[in-house]
Design a protein around this motif. Sequence first.
Motif, PDB file in Angstrom:
ATOM      1  N   GLU A  99       0.827  -1.210   0.000  1.00  0.00           N
ATOM      2  CA  GLU A  99       0.000   0.000   0.000  1.00  0.00           C
ATOM      3  C   GLU A  99       0.856   1.252   0.000  1.00  0.00           C
ATOM      4  OE1 GLU A  99      -3.290   0.158   2.782  1.00  0.00           O
ATOM      5  OE2 GLU A  99      -3.561  -2.010   2.602  1.00  0.00           O
ATOM      6  N   THR A 100       1.974   1.203   0.712  1.00  0.00           N
ATOM      7  CA  THR A 100       2.910   2.332   0.741  1.00  0.00           C
ATOM      8  C   THR A 100       3.454   2.604  -0.659  1.00  0.00           C
ATOM      9  OG1 THR A 100       3.536   1.769   3.018  1.00  0.00           O
ATOM     10  CG2 THR A 100       5.047   3.184   1.789  1.00  0.00           C
ATOM     11  N   VAL A 101       3.874   1.544  -1.358  1.00  0.00           N
ATOM     12  CA  VAL A 101       4.396   1.675  -2.718  1.00  0.00           C
ATOM     13  C   VAL A 101       3.309   2.204  -3.650  1.00  0.00           C
ATOM     14  CG1 VAL A 101       5.292   0.388  -4.709  1.00  0.00           C
ATOM     15  CG2 VAL A 101       6.147  -0.108  -2.412  1.00  0.00           C
ATOM     16  N   ASN A 107       1.072   9.172  -6.169  1.00  0.00           N
ATOM     17  CA  ASN A 107       1.539  10.539  -5.919  1.00  0.00           C
ATOM     18  C   ASN A 107       2.511  10.989  -7.001  1.00  0.00           C
ATOM     19  OD1 ASN A 107       1.628  12.953  -4.432  1.00  0.00           O
ATOM     20  ND2 ASN A 107       3.499  12.288  -3.397  1.00  0.00           N
ATOM     21  N   LEU A 108       3.401  10.108  -7.418  1.00  0.00           N
ATOM     22  CA  LEU A 108       4.344  10.443  -8.490  1.00  0.00           C
ATOM     23  C   LEU A 108       3.624  10.681  -9.818  1.00  0.00           C
ATOM     24  CD1 LEU A 108       7.296   7.987  -7.728  1.00  0.00           C
ATOM     25  CD2 LEU A 108       7.292  10.465  -7.461  1.00  0.00           C
ATOM     26  N   LEU A 109       2.575   9.896 -10.082  1.00  0.00           N
ATOM     27  CA  LEU A 109       1.802  10.087 -11.317  1.00  0.00           C
ATOM     28  C   LEU A 109       1.043  11.417 -11.308  1.00  0.00           C
ATOM     29  CD1 LEU A 109       0.361   6.501 -11.911  1.00  0.00           C
ATOM     30  CD2 LEU A 109       2.051   7.692 -13.315  1.00  0.00           C
ATOM     31  N   ARG A 110       0.520  11.773 -10.135  1.00  0.00           N
ATOM     32  CA  ARG A 110      -0.232  13.031 -10.022  1.00  0.00           C
ATOM     33  C   ARG A 110       0.684  14.242 -10.084  1.00  0.00           C
ATOM     34  NH1 ARG A 110      -2.698  11.442  -4.942  1.00  0.00           N
ATOM     35  NH2 ARG A 110      -3.872   9.640  -5.547  1.00  0.00           N
ATOM     36  N   ASN A 111       1.851  14.133  -9.488  1.00  0.00           N
ATOM     37  CA  ASN A 111       2.796  15.252  -9.385  1.00  0.00           C
ATOM     38  C   ASN A 111       4.081  14.894 -10.114  1.00  0.00           C
ATOM     39  OD1 ASN A 111       0.998  16.592  -7.524  1.00  0.00           O
ATOM     40  ND2 ASN A 111       1.729  15.155  -5.972  1.00  0.00           N
ATOM     41  N   GLN A 112       4.039  14.903 -11.411  1.00  0.00           N
ATOM     42  CA  GLN A 112       5.192  14.459 -12.195  1.00  0.00           C
ATOM     43  C   GLN A 112       6.402  15.374 -12.063  1.00  0.00           C
ATOM     44  OE1 GLN A 112       4.027  13.436 -16.156  1.00  0.00           O
ATOM     45  NE2 GLN A 112       2.571  11.909 -15.447  1.00  0.00           N
ATOM     46  N   ASN A 113       6.214  16.581 -11.590  1.00  0.00           N
ATOM     47  CA  ASN A 113       7.333  17.501 -11.375  1.00  0.00           C
ATOM     48  C   ASN A 113       7.883  17.395  -9.956  1.00  0.00           C
ATOM     49  OD1 ASN A 113       7.106  18.462 -13.992  1.00  0.00           O
ATOM     50  ND2 ASN A 113       5.633  20.044 -13.408  1.00  0.00           N
ATOM     51  N   SER A 114       7.375  16.452  -9.199  1.00  0.00           N
ATOM     52  CA  SER A 114       7.770  16.282  -7.809  1.00  0.00           C
ATOM     53  C   SER A 114       9.211  15.782  -7.703  1.00  0.00           C
ATOM     54  CB  SER A 114       6.828  15.287  -7.128  1.00  0.00           C
ATOM     55  OG  SER A 114       7.291  14.965  -5.854  1.00  0.00           O
ATOM     56  N   LYS A 117      10.927  10.273  -4.850  1.00  0.00           N
ATOM     57  CA  LYS A 117      11.564   9.147  -5.523  1.00  0.00           C
ATOM     58  C   LYS A 117      10.670   7.921  -5.453  1.00  0.00           C
ATOM     59  CE  LYS A 117      14.920  10.612  -2.652  1.00  0.00           C
ATOM     60  NZ  LYS A 117      15.857  10.382  -1.628  1.00  0.00           N
ATOM     61  N   ASN A 118      11.039   6.905  -6.203  1.00  0.00           N
ATOM     62  CA  ASN A 118      10.341   5.628  -6.125  1.00  0.00           C
ATOM     63  C   ASN A 118      10.696   4.922  -4.825  1.00  0.00           C
ATOM     64  OD1 ASN A 118       8.943   5.533  -8.644  1.00  0.00           O
ATOM     65  ND2 ASN A 118      10.902   5.182  -9.645  1.00  0.00           N
ATOM     66  N   ILE A 119       9.769   4.143  -4.333  1.00  0.00           N
ATOM     67  CA  ILE A 119      10.018   3.291  -3.180  1.00  0.00           C
ATOM     68  C   ILE A 119      10.239   1.879  -3.713  1.00  0.00           C
ATOM     69  CG2 ILE A 119       8.993   2.252  -1.123  1.00  0.00           C
ATOM     70  CD1 ILE A 119       7.520   4.872  -0.642  1.00  0.00           C
ATOM     71  N   TYR A 120      11.330   1.253  -3.294  1.00  0.00           N
ATOM     72  CA  TYR A 120      11.625  -0.110  -3.700  1.00  0.00           C
ATOM     73  C   TYR A 120      11.141  -1.076  -2.626  1.00  0.00           C
ATOM     74  CZ  TYR A 120      14.732   1.847  -7.239  1.00  0.00           C
ATOM     75  OH  TYR A 120      15.246   2.531  -8.307  1.00  0.00           O
ATOM     76  N   ARG A 169      -0.030 -22.163  -0.519  1.00  0.00           N
ATOM     77  CA  ARG A 169       0.823 -21.307  -1.346  1.00  0.00           C
ATOM     78  C   ARG A 169       0.492 -19.846  -1.144  1.00  0.00           C
ATOM     79  NH1 ARG A 169       0.749 -24.870  -6.539  1.00  0.00           N
ATOM     80  NH2 ARG A 169       2.085 -26.534  -5.803  1.00  0.00           N
ATOM     81  N   GLN A 170       1.457 -19.001  -1.491  1.00  0.00           N
ATOM     82  CA  GLN A 170       1.342 -17.554  -1.289  1.00  0.00           C
ATOM     83  C   GLN A 170       0.935 -16.849  -2.574  1.00  0.00           C
ATOM     84  OE1 GLN A 170       5.206 -16.279  -0.042  1.00  0.00           O
ATOM     85  NE2 GLN A 170       5.181 -17.462   1.834  1.00  0.00           N
ATOM     86  N   GLU A 171       0.074 -15.858  -2.411  1.00  0.00           N
ATOM     87  CA  GLU A 171      -0.221 -14.960  -3.519  1.00  0.00           C
ATOM     88  C   GLU A 171       0.767 -13.806  -3.436  1.00  0.00           C
ATOM     89  OE1 GLU A 171      -4.348 -13.917  -4.446  1.00  0.00           O
ATOM     90  OE2 GLU A 171      -4.868 -15.233  -2.760  1.00  0.00           O
ATOM     91  N   LEU A 172       1.312 -13.409  -4.575  1.00  0.00           N
ATOM     92  CA  LEU A 172       2.257 -12.297  -4.588  1.00  0.00           C
ATOM     93  C   LEU A 172       1.535 -10.982  -4.315  1.00  0.00           C
ATOM     94  CD1 LEU A 172       4.396 -13.205  -7.714  1.00  0.00           C
ATOM     95  CD2 LEU A 172       4.941 -13.619  -5.314  1.00  0.00           C
ATOM     96  N   GLU A 173       2.134 -10.149  -3.491  1.00  0.00           N
ATOM     97  CA  GLU A 173       1.587  -8.822  -3.210  1.00  0.00           C
ATOM     98  C   GLU A 173       1.830  -7.988  -4.469  1.00  0.00           C
ATOM     99  OE1 GLU A 173       0.292  -5.290  -2.292  1.00  0.00           O
ATOM    100  OE2 GLU A 173       2.416  -5.432  -2.820  1.00  0.00           O
ATOM    101  N   PRO A 174       0.787  -7.500  -5.120  1.00  0.00           N
ATOM    102  CA  PRO A 174       0.928  -6.939  -6.467  1.00  0.00           C
ATOM    103  C   PRO A 174       1.636  -5.596  -6.573  1.00  0.00           C
ATOM    104  CG  PRO A 174      -1.324  -6.713  -5.702  1.00  0.00           C
ATOM    105  CD  PRO A 174      -0.602  -7.539  -4.681  1.00  0.00           C
ATOM    106  N   ASN A 175       1.853  -4.892  -5.483  1.00  0.00           N
ATOM    107  CA  ASN A 175       2.459  -3.564  -5.575  1.00  0.00           C
ATOM    108  C   ASN A 175       3.955  -3.556  -5.288  1.00  0.00           C
ATOM    109  OD1 ASN A 175       0.055  -1.993  -6.210  1.00  0.00           O
ATOM    110  ND2 ASN A 175      -0.623  -2.733  -4.226  1.00  0.00           N
ATOM    111  N   HIS A 176       4.529  -4.696  -4.947  1.00  0.00           N
ATOM    112  CA  HIS A 176       5.976  -4.745  -4.769  1.00  0.00           C
ATOM    113  C   HIS A 176       6.642  -4.416  -6.103  1.00  0.00           C
ATOM    114  CE1 HIS A 176       5.222  -6.353  -0.853  1.00  0.00           C
ATOM    115  NE2 HIS A 176       6.499  -6.666  -0.640  1.00  0.00           N
ATOM    116  N   THR A 177       7.787  -3.777  -6.045  1.00  0.00           N
ATOM    117  CA  THR A 177       8.457  -3.361  -7.269  1.00  0.00           C
ATOM    118  C   THR A 177       9.309  -4.474  -7.876  1.00  0.00           C
ATOM    119  OG1 THR A 177      10.240  -2.409  -5.945  1.00  0.00           O
ATOM    120  CG2 THR A 177       8.479  -0.920  -6.673  1.00  0.00           C
ATOM    121  N   GLN A 178       9.829  -5.354  -7.034  1.00  0.00           N
ATOM    122  CA  GLN A 178      10.670  -6.451  -7.482  1.00  0.00           C
ATOM    123  C   GLN A 178      10.393  -7.688  -6.637  1.00  0.00           C
ATOM    124  OE1 GLN A 178      12.236  -3.376  -6.881  1.00  0.00           O
ATOM    125  NE2 GLN A 178      13.204  -2.858  -8.802  1.00  0.00           N
ATOM    126  N   PHE A 179      10.737  -8.845  -7.229  1.00  0.00           N
ATOM    127  CA  PHE A 179      10.666 -10.108  -6.502  1.00  0.00           C
ATOM    128  C   PHE A 179      11.932 -10.902  -6.792  1.00  0.00           C
ATOM    129  CE2 PHE A 179       6.215  -9.014  -6.938  1.00  0.00           C
ATOM    130  CZ  PHE A 179       5.706  -9.321  -5.681  1.00  0.00           C
TER     131      PHE A 179
END
Length: 184
Positions: A99-101, A107-114, A117-120, A169-179
Amino acid sequence: MHRMGMRTRQSLLFGQFNSKYIRCDIATSFDTLTLLMFNLWNMKRPNLILSVTGGFDSALNIQFEKEFIESVTHVVLGSDAWIFTNGNKNEIGPRLVGETVYKNRLNLLRNQNSDEKNIYAIGVLNWANIKNRHELIQREKTQITERVLYRVSLHEQGKFVERKSLNSRQELEPNHTQFILFDD
């Protein structure tokens, strides 16, 4: 020798965001993984690494969740941190990190001049424990993606044995940036 496939674009598609992944042998060295993260994923060296874990109790206080997300966002963006979780969608820690990501991306999409940074958020888990992983294999076969293969030495040349029942089995959390997905 064991091949480690890398998907760098459109590999795990969840909604409107792409999550990158490395699937590798459990014996893959830390140095190899970090080299791939820096060179293939173009991640910057972190000043801080956070590990967030949590249980299956999903009944958290909404105020606590809000404060957690705000605090993690503040710490991560202020220190160029990476967040590691087990990537499980059904656990509180990884879900809140996701949810944090997600909120940061919006926020980055709304404020493109911000200047933000990205959260990993990097989920680390066992390939055999992923629910519906056959869908990931099918996507690998049907999507045209940029792919790089690396050879990594393998201590065992055994075949994959399925150990987990589908219900565990685990479902992947869809908002993670990498696995990072480990075969064992």
